[in-house]
Design a protein around this motif. Sequence first.
Motif, PDB file in Angstrom:
ATOM      1  N   ILE A 298       0.334  17.812 -20.074  1.00  0.00           N
ATOM      2  CA  ILE A 298       1.424  16.914 -20.451  1.00  0.00           C
ATOM      3  C   ILE A 298       1.604  16.899 -21.966  1.00  0.00           C
ATOM      4  CG2 ILE A 298       2.033  14.461 -20.615  1.00  0.00           C
ATOM      5  CD1 ILE A 298       0.978  14.162 -17.741  1.00  0.00           C
ATOM      6  N   LEU A 299       0.518  16.774 -22.710  1.00  0.00           N
ATOM      7  CA  LEU A 299       0.615  16.756 -24.165  1.00  0.00           C
ATOM      8  C   LEU A 299       1.228  18.043 -24.701  1.00  0.00           C
ATOM      9  CD1 LEU A 299      -2.735  15.128 -25.352  1.00  0.00           C
ATOM     10  CD2 LEU A 299      -0.428  14.216 -25.639  1.00  0.00           C
ATOM     11  N   GLN A 300       0.800  19.167 -24.156  1.00  0.00           N
ATOM     12  CA  GLN A 300       1.335  20.441 -24.630  1.00  0.00           C
ATOM     13  C   GLN A 300       2.833  20.531 -24.408  1.00  0.00           C
ATOM     14  OE1 GLN A 300      -1.137  23.236 -22.496  1.00  0.00           O
ATOM     15  NE2 GLN A 300      -2.689  23.276 -24.096  1.00  0.00           N
ATOM     16  N   GLN A 301       3.278  20.133 -23.216  1.00  0.00           N
ATOM     17  CA  GLN A 301       4.703  20.252 -22.927  1.00  0.00           C
ATOM     18  C   GLN A 301       5.523  19.236 -23.707  1.00  0.00           C
ATOM     19  OE1 GLN A 301       5.658  20.637 -18.812  1.00  0.00           O
ATOM     20  NE2 GLN A 301       7.850  20.627 -19.154  1.00  0.00           N
ATOM     21  N   MET A 302       5.005  18.021 -23.853  1.00  0.00           N
ATOM     22  CA  MET A 302       5.761  16.999 -24.575  1.00  0.00           C
ATOM     23  C   MET A 302       5.862  17.342 -26.052  1.00  0.00           C
ATOM     24  SD  MET A 302       4.745  13.433 -22.631  1.00  0.00           S
ATOM     25  CE  MET A 302       6.127  12.553 -23.361  1.00  0.00           C
ATOM     26  N   ARG A 303       4.786  17.865 -26.626  1.00  0.00           N
ATOM     27  CA  ARG A 303       4.832  18.250 -28.028  1.00  0.00           C
ATOM     28  C   ARG A 303       5.788  19.415 -28.244  1.00  0.00           C
ATOM     29  NH1 ARG A 303      -1.703  17.726 -28.943  1.00  0.00           N
ATOM     30  NH2 ARG A 303      -1.701  15.628 -29.848  1.00  0.00           N
ATOM     31  N   THR A 304       5.760  20.383 -27.330  1.00  0.00           N
ATOM     32  CA  THR A 304       6.629  21.547 -27.456  1.00  0.00           C
ATOM     33  C   THR A 304       8.096  21.146 -27.471  1.00  0.00           C
ATOM     34  OG1 THR A 304       5.040  23.022 -26.407  1.00  0.00           O
ATOM     35  CG2 THR A 304       7.352  23.704 -26.345  1.00  0.00           C
ATOM     36  N   ASN A 305       8.441  20.164 -26.634  1.00  0.00           N
ATOM     37  CA  ASN A 305       9.841  19.774 -26.483  1.00  0.00           C
ATOM     38  C   ASN A 305      10.239  18.551 -27.306  1.00  0.00           C
ATOM     39  OD1 ASN A 305      10.548  21.790 -24.505  1.00  0.00           O
ATOM     40  ND2 ASN A 305       9.256  20.669 -23.078  1.00  0.00           N
ATOM     41  N   GLY A 306       9.308  17.984 -28.052  1.00  0.00           N
ATOM     42  CA  GLY A 306       9.636  16.806 -28.837  1.00  0.00           C
ATOM     43  C   GLY A 306       9.842  15.565 -27.998  1.00  0.00           C
ATOM     44  N   TRP A 307       9.200  15.494 -26.834  1.00  0.00           N
ATOM     45  CA  TRP A 307       9.340  14.338 -25.942  1.00  0.00           C
ATOM     46  C   TRP A 307       8.289  13.290 -26.278  1.00  0.00           C
ATOM     47  CZ3 TRP A 307       9.293  17.834 -20.978  1.00  0.00           C
ATOM     48  CH2 TRP A 307      10.510  18.530 -20.901  1.00  0.00           C
ATOM     49  N   THR A 308       8.653  12.021 -26.150  1.00  0.00           N
ATOM     50  CA  THR A 308       7.700  10.937 -26.404  1.00  0.00           C
ATOM     51  C   THR A 308       7.682   9.874 -25.297  1.00  0.00           C
ATOM     52  OG1 THR A 308       9.372   9.735 -27.699  1.00  0.00           O
ATOM     53  CG2 THR A 308       7.849  11.179 -28.907  1.00  0.00           C
ATOM     54  N   ARG A 309       8.620   9.942 -24.367  1.00  0.00           N
ATOM     55  CA  ARG A 309       8.671   8.941 -23.287  1.00  0.00           C
ATOM     56  C   ARG A 309       8.555   9.633 -21.932  1.00  0.00           C
ATOM     57  NH1 ARG A 309      13.704   4.914 -24.935  1.00  0.00           N
ATOM     58  NH2 ARG A 309      12.995   4.350 -27.051  1.00  0.00           N
ATOM     59  N   LEU A 310       7.518   9.261 -21.193  1.00  0.00           N
ATOM     60  CA  LEU A 310       7.219   9.871 -19.898  1.00  0.00           C
ATOM     61  C   LEU A 310       7.233   8.815 -18.804  1.00  0.00           C
ATOM     62  CD1 LEU A 310       6.021  12.083 -17.957  1.00  0.00           C
ATOM     63  CD2 LEU A 310       3.751  11.345 -18.773  1.00  0.00           C
ATOM     64  N   ALA A 311       8.029   9.032 -17.763  1.00  0.00           N
ATOM     65  CA  ALA A 311       8.019   8.161 -16.587  1.00  0.00           C
ATOM     66  C   ALA A 311       7.180   8.815 -15.495  1.00  0.00           C
ATOM     67  CB  ALA A 311       9.438   7.930 -16.073  1.00  0.00           C
TER      68      ALA A 311
ATOM     69  N   ALA B  33      17.759   4.146 -12.968  1.00  0.00           N
ATOM     70  CA  ALA B  33      18.258   3.392 -14.117  1.00  0.00           C
ATOM     71  C   ALA B  33      17.397   3.654 -15.353  1.00  0.00           C
ATOM     72  CB  ALA B  33      18.277   1.900 -13.795  1.00  0.00           C
ATOM     73  N   LEU B  34      16.088   3.733 -15.154  1.00  0.00           N
ATOM     74  CA  LEU B  34      15.175   3.957 -16.269  1.00  0.00           C
ATOM     75  C   LEU B  34      15.316   5.358 -16.854  1.00  0.00           C
ATOM     76  CD1 LEU B  34      12.709   2.831 -17.911  1.00  0.00           C
ATOM     77  CD2 LEU B  34      11.265   4.002 -16.235  1.00  0.00           C
ATOM     78  N   ALA B  35      15.774   6.307 -16.053  1.00  0.00           N
ATOM     79  CA  ALA B  35      15.842   7.703 -16.490  1.00  0.00           C
ATOM     80  C   ALA B  35      16.619   7.866 -17.792  1.00  0.00           C
ATOM     81  CB  ALA B  35      16.461   8.567 -15.398  1.00  0.00           C
ATOM     82  N   ALA B  36      17.577   6.995 -18.034  1.00  0.00           N
ATOM     83  CA  ALA B  36      18.354   7.072 -19.277  1.00  0.00           C
ATOM     84  C   ALA B  36      17.506   6.756 -20.500  1.00  0.00           C
ATOM     85  CB  ALA B  36      19.539   6.117 -19.206  1.00  0.00           C
ATOM     86  N   HIS B  37      16.372   6.098 -20.297  1.00  0.00           N
ATOM     87  CA  HIS B  37      15.513   5.681 -21.412  1.00  0.00           C
ATOM     88  C   HIS B  37      14.340   6.616 -21.652  1.00  0.00           C
ATOM     89  CE1 HIS B  37      17.610   1.914 -21.985  1.00  0.00           C
ATOM     90  NE2 HIS B  37      17.346   1.488 -20.757  1.00  0.00           N
ATOM     91  N   VAL B  38      14.142   7.648 -20.814  1.00  0.00           N
ATOM     92  CA  VAL B  38      12.959   8.494 -20.949  1.00  0.00           C
ATOM     93  C   VAL B  38      13.342   9.950 -21.219  1.00  0.00           C
ATOM     94  CG1 VAL B  38      11.641   6.969 -19.437  1.00  0.00           C
ATOM     95  CG2 VAL B  38      12.747   8.997 -18.471  1.00  0.00           C
ATOM     96  N   ASP B  39      12.370  10.698 -21.730  1.00  0.00           N
ATOM     97  CA  ASP B  39      12.588  12.118 -22.016  1.00  0.00           C
ATOM     98  C   ASP B  39      12.259  12.998 -20.823  1.00  0.00           C
ATOM     99  OD1 ASP B  39      13.218  11.718 -24.818  1.00  0.00           O
ATOM    100  OD2 ASP B  39      11.089  11.282 -25.112  1.00  0.00           O
ATOM    101  N   CYS B  40      11.331  12.551 -19.992  1.00  0.00           N
ATOM    102  CA  CYS B  40      10.888  13.376 -18.877  1.00  0.00           C
ATOM    103  C   CYS B  40      10.232  12.497 -17.825  1.00  0.00           C
ATOM    104  CB  CYS B  40       9.913  14.456 -19.349  1.00  0.00           C
ATOM    105  SG  CYS B  40       8.505  13.827 -20.291  1.00  0.00           S
ATOM    106  N   VAL B  41      10.040  13.086 -16.640  1.00  0.00           N
ATOM    107  CA  VAL B  41       9.453  12.335 -15.530  1.00  0.00           C
ATOM    108  C   VAL B  41       8.490  13.237 -14.781  1.00  0.00           C
ATOM    109  CG1 VAL B  41      11.359  12.922 -13.982  1.00  0.00           C
ATOM    110  CG2 VAL B  41       9.951  10.917 -13.497  1.00  0.00           C
TER     111      VAL B  41
ATOM    112  N   VAL C  34      12.641  16.956 -15.495  1.00  0.00           N
ATOM    113  CA  VAL C  34      11.579  16.827 -14.496  1.00  0.00           C
ATOM    114  C   VAL C  34      10.417  17.709 -14.940  1.00  0.00           C
ATOM    115  CG1 VAL C  34      10.913  17.147 -12.092  1.00  0.00           C
ATOM    116  CG2 VAL C  34      13.210  16.320 -12.651  1.00  0.00           C
ATOM    117  N   MET C  35       9.323  17.081 -15.324  1.00  0.00           N
ATOM    118  CA  MET C  35       8.187  17.822 -15.846  1.00  0.00           C
ATOM    119  C   MET C  35       7.440  18.565 -14.741  1.00  0.00           C
ATOM    120  SD  MET C  35       4.980  16.415 -18.099  1.00  0.00           S
ATOM    121  CE  MET C  35       5.894  16.332 -19.644  1.00  0.00           C
ATOM    122  N   GLY C  36       7.349  17.984 -13.561  1.00  0.00           N
ATOM    123  CA  GLY C  36       6.630  18.641 -12.482  1.00  0.00           C
ATOM    124  C   GLY C  36       6.282  17.688 -11.369  1.00  0.00           C
ATOM    125  N   VAL C  37       5.486  18.180 -10.431  1.00  0.00           N
ATOM    126  CA  VAL C  37       5.037  17.399  -9.271  1.00  0.00           C
ATOM    127  C   VAL C  37       3.522  17.460  -9.214  1.00  0.00           C
ATOM    128  CG1 VAL C  37       5.112  17.153  -6.760  1.00  0.00           C
ATOM    129  CG2 VAL C  37       7.149  17.942  -8.003  1.00  0.00           C
TER     130      VAL C  37
END
Length: 285
Positions: free
Chosen positions: A82-95, A221-229, A256-259
Amino acid sequence: MAERIRDAIAKARAARMGQGGPDPRPLNAAPQAMTLRAGPAGAAWAALSPLEPSPVSLRTKRVVAREGGAEAGPFDMLRTKILQQMRTNGWTRLAITSPSAGCGKSTIALNLAFSLARQEEIYPILLEADLRRPSLAKLLDIETGPQVSEVFAGRAEFSDHALRVGPNLALGLNTKPVARPAELIQSKTSGEALKRIEAIYRPDLIIFDTAPVLVSDDTLALAAHVDCVLIIAATEETTIKEIDICERELAERTNVMGVVVNKFRFSGPEYGYGYGYGYGEEHAG
């Protein structure tokens, strides 16, 4: 079962792509570096009310990542991906969500938060966003008190309801359900509250434990507030159709980050992994 779910997800994605459907994992703009807190942000973290969960109680509820060790291995692996993918894409909010109830998403969210916090330079915040059936407080044996929904509603500051575990993990919990949670999540005050939390505490990432997708529209509804799920599925309980519907709905609104396949009996004594509470396969990519 985990292999069948993995293969079915891949086929469903391929079919959607062949039909001209959207990529369920589009990339955001250029990456941005994660920064450490200093100065006022450090003081804000230090001022949060401390919480010391019972190690014995945590273990009975399959929360095993606080102290680390072999049983925390699956969550540490998930943390790294998760850290690797979020850092690569500049994401900071994960649902973190699931198609239906009972998949273990809250347990995974709490284990992930503890795993992240074991890295001293990382400052995560875990927020209760399943406001119909909040469960994080129960996992931590907190019966009354925190109500992070008051922060979302603009009636309180995060510091009024947040708890700090150790020096670098903050928890925004709800001990009671909330009426009309989807409306609250979509409100202007919720967006403003999240921006204020980020400005004051400068967390490396915020994790949201959200409601099941097929139960209500709260997570959509929350999806608008997050970078990935991240979607949590339960082996022999969650169907391929449920996963596909869940992924389709979320992919229209966020990345969608994955399952993650949970409740997967993994026989691997040579690695010291337990079974029944960790993850089976993680398909982020």
